[in-house]
Design an enzyme around this catalytic site. Structure first.
Site, mmCIF file in Angstrom:
data_model
loop_
_atom_site.group_PDB
_atom_site.id
_atom_site.type_symbol
_atom_site.label_atom_id
_atom_site.label_comp_id
_atom_site.label_asym_id
_atom_site.label_seq_id
_atom_site.Cartn_x
_atom_site.Cartn_y
_atom_site.Cartn_z
ATOM 1 N N LEU A 1 -17.864 -5.310 -26.329
ATOM 2 C CA LEU A 1 -18.847 -6.132 -27.032
ATOM 3 C C LEU A 1 -20.240 -5.918 -26.487
ATOM 4 O O LEU A 1 -21.204 -5.830 -27.241
ATOM 5 C CB LEU A 1 -18.446 -7.602 -26.916
ATOM 6 C CG LEU A 1 -17.372 -7.966 -27.928
ATOM 7 C CD1 LEU A 1 -16.812 -9.341 -27.646
ATOM 8 C CD2 LEU A 1 -17.945 -7.912 -29.348
ATOM 9 N N ARG B 1 -9.926 -23.188 -15.368
ATOM 10 C CA ARG B 1 -8.936 -22.184 -14.979
ATOM 11 C C ARG B 1 -8.656 -22.128 -13.492
ATOM 12 O O ARG B 1 -7.503 -22.032 -13.077
ATOM 13 C CB ARG B 1 -9.425 -20.814 -15.429
ATOM 14 C CG ARG B 1 -9.455 -20.751 -16.908
ATOM 15 C CD ARG B 1 -9.868 -19.407 -17.394
ATOM 16 N NE ARG B 1 -9.773 -19.436 -18.845
ATOM 17 C CZ ARG B 1 -10.201 -18.479 -19.631
ATOM 18 N NH1 ARG B 1 -10.767 -17.410 -19.113
ATOM 19 N NH2 ARG B 1 -10.065 -18.571 -20.920
ATOM 20 N N LEU C 1 -16.900 -13.647 -23.974
ATOM 21 C CA LEU C 1 -17.189 -12.910 -25.209
ATOM 22 C C LEU C 1 -18.634 -13.207 -25.571
ATOM 23 O O LEU C 1 -19.405 -12.318 -25.949
ATOM 24 C CB LEU C 1 -16.282 -13.384 -26.342
ATOM 25 C CG LEU C 1 -14.806 -12.987 -26.266
ATOM 26 C CD1 LEU C 1 -14.038 -13.571 -27.441
ATOM 27 C CD2 LEU C 1 -14.661 -11.473 -26.257
HETATM 28 C C1 LIG Z 1 -6.569 -10.521 -22.249
HETATM 29 C C2 LIG Z 1 -7.958 -11.061 -22.230
HETATM 30 C C3 LIG Z 1 -8.284 -12.140 -23.028
HETATM 31 C C4 LIG Z 1 -9.580 -12.641 -23.035
HETATM 32 N N1 LIG Z 1 -9.865 -13.705 -23.841
HETATM 33 C C5 LIG Z 1 -11.142 -14.162 -23.898
HETATM 34 C C6 LIG Z 1 -11.501 -15.212 -24.787
HETATM 35 O O1 LIG Z 1 -10.673 -15.729 -25.531
HETATM 36 N N2 LIG Z 1 -12.786 -15.628 -24.806
HETATM 37 C C7 LIG Z 1 -13.734 -15.060 -24.006
HETATM 38 O O2 LIG Z 1 -14.885 -15.458 -24.100
HETATM 39 N N3 LIG Z 1 -13.422 -14.065 -23.166
HETATM 40 C C8 LIG Z 1 -12.152 -13.599 -23.086
HETATM 41 N N4 LIG Z 1 -11.843 -12.576 -22.230
HETATM 42 C C9 LIG Z 1 -12.897 -11.926 -21.459
HETATM 43 C C10 LIG Z 1 -13.698 -11.001 -22.349
HETATM 44 O O3 LIG Z 1 -12.847 -10.406 -23.295
HETATM 45 C C11 LIG Z 1 -14.369 -9.892 -21.570
HETATM 46 O O4 LIG Z 1 -15.044 -10.404 -20.485
HETATM 47 C C12 LIG Z 1 -15.368 -9.156 -22.428
HETATM 48 O O5 LIG Z 1 -14.786 -8.768 -23.634
HETATM 49 C C13 LIG Z 1 -15.920 -7.962 -21.698
HETATM 50 O O6 LIG Z 1 -16.660 -7.171 -22.574
HETATM 51 P P1 LIG Z 1 -17.458 -5.928 -22.039
HETATM 52 O O7 LIG Z 1 -18.173 -5.372 -23.203
HETATM 53 O O8 LIG Z 1 -18.258 -6.326 -20.862
HETATM 54 O O9 LIG Z 1 -16.343 -4.921 -21.495
HETATM 55 P P2 LIG Z 1 -15.100 -4.190 -22.197
HETATM 56 O O10 LIG Z 1 -14.820 -4.694 -23.534
HETATM 57 O O11 LIG Z 1 -14.011 -4.178 -21.195
HETATM 58 O O12 LIG Z 1 -15.601 -2.714 -22.401
HETATM 59 C C14 LIG Z 1 -15.744 -1.801 -21.371
HETATM 60 C C15 LIG Z 1 -16.147 -0.487 -21.949
HETATM 61 O O13 LIG Z 1 -16.559 0.371 -20.909
HETATM 62 C C16 LIG Z 1 -15.951 1.630 -21.039
HETATM 63 N N5 LIG Z 1 -15.837 2.187 -19.706
HETATM 64 C C17 LIG Z 1 -15.407 1.593 -18.564
HETATM 65 N N6 LIG Z 1 -15.524 2.428 -17.527
HETATM 66 C C18 LIG Z 1 -16.027 3.570 -18.003
HETATM 67 C C19 LIG Z 1 -16.380 4.807 -17.419
HETATM 68 N N7 LIG Z 1 -16.263 5.032 -16.107
HETATM 69 N N8 LIG Z 1 -16.867 5.773 -18.233
HETATM 70 C C20 LIG Z 1 -17.018 5.576 -19.571
HETATM 71 N N9 LIG Z 1 -16.719 4.415 -20.159
HETATM 72 C C21 LIG Z 1 -16.236 3.430 -19.387
HETATM 73 C C22 LIG Z 1 -14.652 1.380 -21.733
HETATM 74 O O14 LIG Z 1 -14.249 2.543 -22.391
HETATM 75 C C23 LIG Z 1 -15.067 0.271 -22.699
HETATM 76 O O15 LIG Z 1 -15.613 0.853 -23.847
HETATM 77 C C24 LIG Z 1 -10.548 -12.069 -22.199
HETATM 78 C C25 LIG Z 1 -10.218 -10.997 -21.384
HETATM 79 C C26 LIG Z 1 -8.926 -10.499 -21.383
HETATM 80 C C27 LIG Z 1 -8.602 -9.369 -20.474
#
Ligand SMILES: Cc1cc2nc3c(=O)[nH]c(=O)nc-3n(C[C@H](O)[C@H](O)[C@H](O)COP(=O)(O)OP(=O)(O)OC[C@H]3O[C@@H](n4cnc5c(N)ncnc54)[C@H](O)[C@@H]3O)c2cc1C
Ligand code: FES
Lengths: 635, 248
Positions: free
Chosen positions: A41, A328, A439
């Site tokens: 996201l 939590r 999120l």
């Molecule tokens: C099972 C689960 C349920 C959840 N439920 C909720 C909820 O209901 N409500 C809420 O608010 N939050 C929830 N969370 C937390 C929330 O989903 C995450 O904190 C949030 O989506 C993180 O988004 P992000 O974009 O930071 O990372 P991510 O969506 O994890 O994206 C990481 C990105 O980085 C890329 N990446 C990583 N390392 C590298 C690298 N070395 N080289 C190239 N690319 C790389 C990956 O390919 C990916 O595209 C939940 C988390 C989990 C695990």
């Protein structure tokens, strides 16, 4: 370290910032390159928003397509203070809930901005076609989540993360089609390139061909998610890692709140040696499910055979005003306390019951099915058990990293031009994150904050010109990557990367997990050092330098083995309990966390000092002008 | 239990592949199918042999990255279940299991069981979005959407993009995948504006990627982990015809 909090009243800081942020002339934007690592996201929304403004964006992810970033797995929902329910919600209340939920270890100004931008995110998502749940009148529906007393959580059945992510993925693909984003999926970032103190590019590895590539840019954004997978058994995806931020850390970016890891109270329990994953059961289940354990120790009866009066609804008992919706950290610790005291249920006695019988009696099975149908189905697929007729068995699992790269108000790290977004940064959640806030944070960082703060930085880069990938800094970085990969391939021991990952994970669960002690942490530091030595002697990676999942895993585990040690140092130097960080030495007589505002009201930010040298601790004091530091009580 | 595995091994896109035999002992019925492959790979690492490459990430049925043919069925013997959510209790001691990649012209094999599904990304890029740039959105409740419509849009939007529909289809058609996105967006008031151009360009892209045509065998619906209905395909055809007629 300067957090660069804008002047003015708390409620006006972000508007002040926006009105004064520097802009880049539209004609100049296409001369500026931005690398965004991560398509979750945070990354997808940031890449799409910057491309819409006219910058050249390169977007990276390790999965085969951006749509699979682990944001996809979020089930429960996303918070926003729309106050559609007219239940007294407001920006201020959401701000206060988040600050309190984080146990007063986050920045007021950042948290206020998060709450302020939340309403807009719902508008944005709806415009993109995110099918949130609706009431019969056609208006958006809400539910409540842990740690708050209002209903501010928007949801799309149990797949909110997926639906939000598809919204930003589609926005991203629209820009790919428009030629403003170049997409690099199945690419892993392995090194950050810094020239004259500024972030100027990355070295990546093509996970199909094995090719090592150089990419340059005027700004680099890391939106690489959380590192909770360091515990091996967690709710994260198999590929989630800390490598991108850890390698940036070793290039000079500070890491903050490193040991603040949220352990989620409602995941499926471990059942065997070969298990690779603890699946989360959404916290939203706690709206209608009641948590209990048998009053008797080592009770081997089937949960359905245990009569009402022999059940201990321990959350309702200990926290009558929040009950099953206690935050939590508190719920997880309470579960661990009961399990450790011998009241656990299930085959390995490592679980507690989450019981829907009362809700089904009162609301009917259909209603429960409509709200949680897919979660019940998922539970049945994994365990073979029908949770409409008997309680679910759940247990705590590593889930979310509040810690990450230290960033200022502009989401810039201590390396100019390097930004960190989403779960990869430390920040808005303090020492404990409230459900459905992350999120939100990932989206707000990417859609609403970075599109102001990155151009503000880039405005100063107009005269820089194209960054040349032939710069010696790229040579140096590439050599380092090649050397590391070569070294790993050459170890020729006999153990897999998973072996080391699992061993590290177990060690961290025991000594740097839900509860920590000075003694345990000191042991853990020694043991991690030893494990690291073994890793470099006993690891084995068969295969070649092309598609090689063992090589990918080994690189990630190598970084975890360093990051894990810093986690322990971070926990060891914080002589208080706050949020997810519970030090056994610092608790009240009835077992609640004992915070020490006199001595620890600061953010711990760590600076890398070289291989084998101890990291240096920097303190960013937290100043509270709007809220009063209070004991965080949910009783 | 003891299992006899026949697994597709292929070096890269251009080389020929073949089935290789492996025997695996002490598999527990509680393990997931992918954990069983982990166990095999662990043993291969010990022997110094190249591991079996397969795609996976979330291991909870939502990211859509996993997916192999198991005894000739996409995602294995259970209907509507991803490979990662399949457990070994669906097999019994002494079973022989054939494990192959999803096969389709538009899904080239990268190595072993890993395939390239970027053709799906290109179908989305061709129009699978609503053109709402950041910062333009009106108040979310300004356009009410009735409960049933929102639920129906969700049903279509739930697709995880795994490709099982293509793998199971005798024509290797991507009609279910494409139609799910077309229907999701066409159902919502926000998506109606672009519905006419969207359906055409997405279907054109689908054809140019080398996916086959849909002949209504409905095999896809059986394997789809999200139970996406074939009615979406009917809806896509309706939208397509509508756009053609309105063009004239
Ligand atoms: C099972 C689960 C349920 C959840 N439920 C909720 C909820 O209901 N409500 C809420 O608010 N939050 C929830 N969370 C937390 C929330 O989903 C995450 O904190 C949030 O989506 C993180 O988004 P992000 O974009 O930071 O990372 P991510 O969506 O994890 O994206 C990481 C990105 O980085 C890329 N990446 C990583 N390392 C590298 C690298 N070395 N080289 C190239 N690319 C790389 C990956 O390919 C990916 O595209 C939940 C988390 C989990 C695990
Ligand atoms: S691994 Fe994500 S759906 Fe199977």
């Amino acid at each position: 370290m300067n957090a660069k909090i804008p002047e003015g009243k708390l409620s006006e800081k972000w508007s002040n910032y926006k009105s004064h942020a520097k802009l880049v002339n539209p004609a100049n934007r296409k001369k500026l390159d931005i690398i965004v690592v991560g398509t979750g996201l945070a990354g997808a929304s940031c890449a799409a928003s910057l491309a819409e403004q006219g910058y050249n964006v390169k977007s990276f992810c390790f999965q085969d397509t951006p749509r699979r970033a682990h944001s996809v797995a979020a089930q429960g929902g996303v918070n926003a203070c729309k106050n559609y329910k007219n239940d007294g919600d407001s920006v201020y209340r959401m701000f206060y809930d988040t600050i309190k939920g984080g146990d007063f270890r986050s920045r007021e100004a950042n948290v206020y901005r998060l709450a302020e931008c939340s309403a807009n995110l719902i508008d944005q998502a709806v415009a993109q076609g995110v099918p949130f749940a609706r009431e019969y009148g056609g208006y958006l529906n809400n539910r409540s989540f842990g740690g708050v007393q209002v209903s501010r959580t928007f949801y799309a059945r149990g797949q909110t993360g997926q639906q939000l992510l598809l919204g930003s993925y589609q926005a991203l693909m629209r820009q790919v089609a428009a030629g403003r984003i170049q997409l690099f999926s199945r690419h892993e970032m392995l090194e950050l390139v810094v020239i004259d103190g500024k972030a100027r590019g990355i070295i990546s590895r093509d996970l199909e061909t094995g090719e090592i590539e150089r990419h340059s840019a005027h700004a680099v954004v890391l939106a690489t998610g959380g590192y909770g997978k360091i515990y091996y058994l967690s709710t994260l995806a198999m590929g989630c890692n800390g490598s991108a931020i850890w390698r940036a850390h070793k290039k000079g970016a500070y890491m903050a709140g490193v040991s603040w890891i949220q352990v989620h109270p409602t995941s499926l329990p471990q059942h065997g040696e070969h298990q690779s994953k603890l699946t989360l059961m959404s916290e939203s289940l706690r709206n209608d499910g009641r948590i209990w354990v048998p009053k008797k120790q080592n009770d081997t009866r089937h949960p359905n055979d245990i009569p009402e009066e022999e059940r201990d609804y321990y959350l309702e008992r200990r926290y009558p005003s929040f009950g099953n919706l206690a935050p939590r950290d508190i719920s997880s610790r309470a579960a661990k306390e009961r399990i450790d005291a011998g009241h656990g249920v299930g085959e390995m006695k490592n679980a507690v019951c989450l019981d829907f019988s009362k809700a089904i009696r009162e609301q009917g099975k259909d209603k429960i099915e409509e709200k949680y149908g897919n979660l019940f189905r998922m539970y049945e697929k994994i365990t073979g058990i029908n949770a409409y007729t008997e309680p679910m068995l759940i247990s705590p699992s590593a889930h979310f990293t509040m810690g990450g790269l230290w960033v200022d108000y502009e989401l810039m790290t201590t390396i100019p031009g390097l930004f960190a977004l989403g779960e990869a940064n430390f920040g808005d959640h303090g020492a404990n994150r409230l459900g459905a806030n992350s999120l939100l944070q990932a989206c707000v960082d990417g859609y609403f904050i970075a599109p102001y703060t990155i151009p503000n930085y880039l405005a100063g880069e107009l005269k820089t010109g194209k960054i040349d990938v032939k710069d010696p800094a790229f040579d140096f970085a590439e050599r380092k990557v090649r050397r590391q990969l070569g070294d790993l391939m050459h170890i020729q021991g006999h153990l897999s990367a998973d072996y080391f990952h699992k061993t590290l994970g177990k060690l961290l669960y025991d000594k740097c997990g839900l509860s920590r002690s000075k003694e345990g942490l000191e042991e853990a530091i020694k043991e991690i050092k030893m494990l690291r030595e073994r890793f470099y002697k006993e690891l084995r990676i068969p295969g070649d330098g092309k598609v090689n999942s063992e090589l990918e895993k080994a690189g990630r585990v190598a970084d975890y083995l360093e990051l894990g040690e810093l986690m322990c140092y971070d926990a060891l130097t914080r002589n208080e309990s706050c949020g997810a960080h519970f030090r056994e030495e610092y608790q009240t007589p009835d077992g609640e966390a004992l915070r020490d505002d006199q001595n620890f009201c600061f953010v711990s930010a760590w600076e890398y000092k070289g291989k084998d040298a101890e990291e240096e601790l920097h303190k960013e004091p937290l100043e509270f002008t709007e809220v009063e530091l209070a004991v965080r009580s949910y009783k | 239990m003891k299992l006899y595995l026949k697994i597709w091994r292929q070096e890269d896109r251009t080389s020929y592949g073949k089935l290789a035999d492996y025997t695996l002992d002490n598999v527990s019925e509680h393990m997931s199918f992918l954990e069983m492959l982990d166990m095999l790979n662990e043993a291969l690492v010990e022997k110094g042999e190249r591991v079996v490459e397969f795609d996976h990430d979330c291991r909870e049925g939502i990211c859509g990255q996993c997916g192999v043919m198991i005894n000739g069925r996409a995602h294995g013997p259970l209907s509507n279940t991803t490979t990662c959510q399949l457990h070994m209790r669906s097999f019994k001691d002494g079973d022989t299991i054939y494990i192959e990649p999803f096969r389709a012209t538009a899904f080239p094999i990268i190595r072993d069981l890993k395939i390239d599904r970027t053709s799906f990304d290109r179908i989305i890029a061709a129009g699978g979005f609503i053109s709402a740039s950041t910062g333009q959105a009106p108040e979310a409740n300004s356009i009410p959407i009735n409960h049933e419509t929102a639920e129906a849009a969700f049903d279509s939007a739930a697709c995880i993009g795994c490709g099982a529909c293509v793998a199971t289809c005798k024509n290797s058609s991507a009609a279910l995948f494409t139609s799910a996105k077309v229907a999701h967006l066409a159902l919502l008031p926000q998506g109606k504006e672009e519905a006419r151009t969207r359906v055409k360009s997405m279907m054109n892209q689908m054809d140019s990627e080398g996916f086959g045509h849909c002949t209504n065998t409905e095999a896809c619906e059986v394997e789809c982990p999200q139970e996406i209905s074939v009615l979406n395909i009917a809806r896509m055809n309706y939208e397509y015809n509508k756009s053609r007629i309105l063009e004239k």
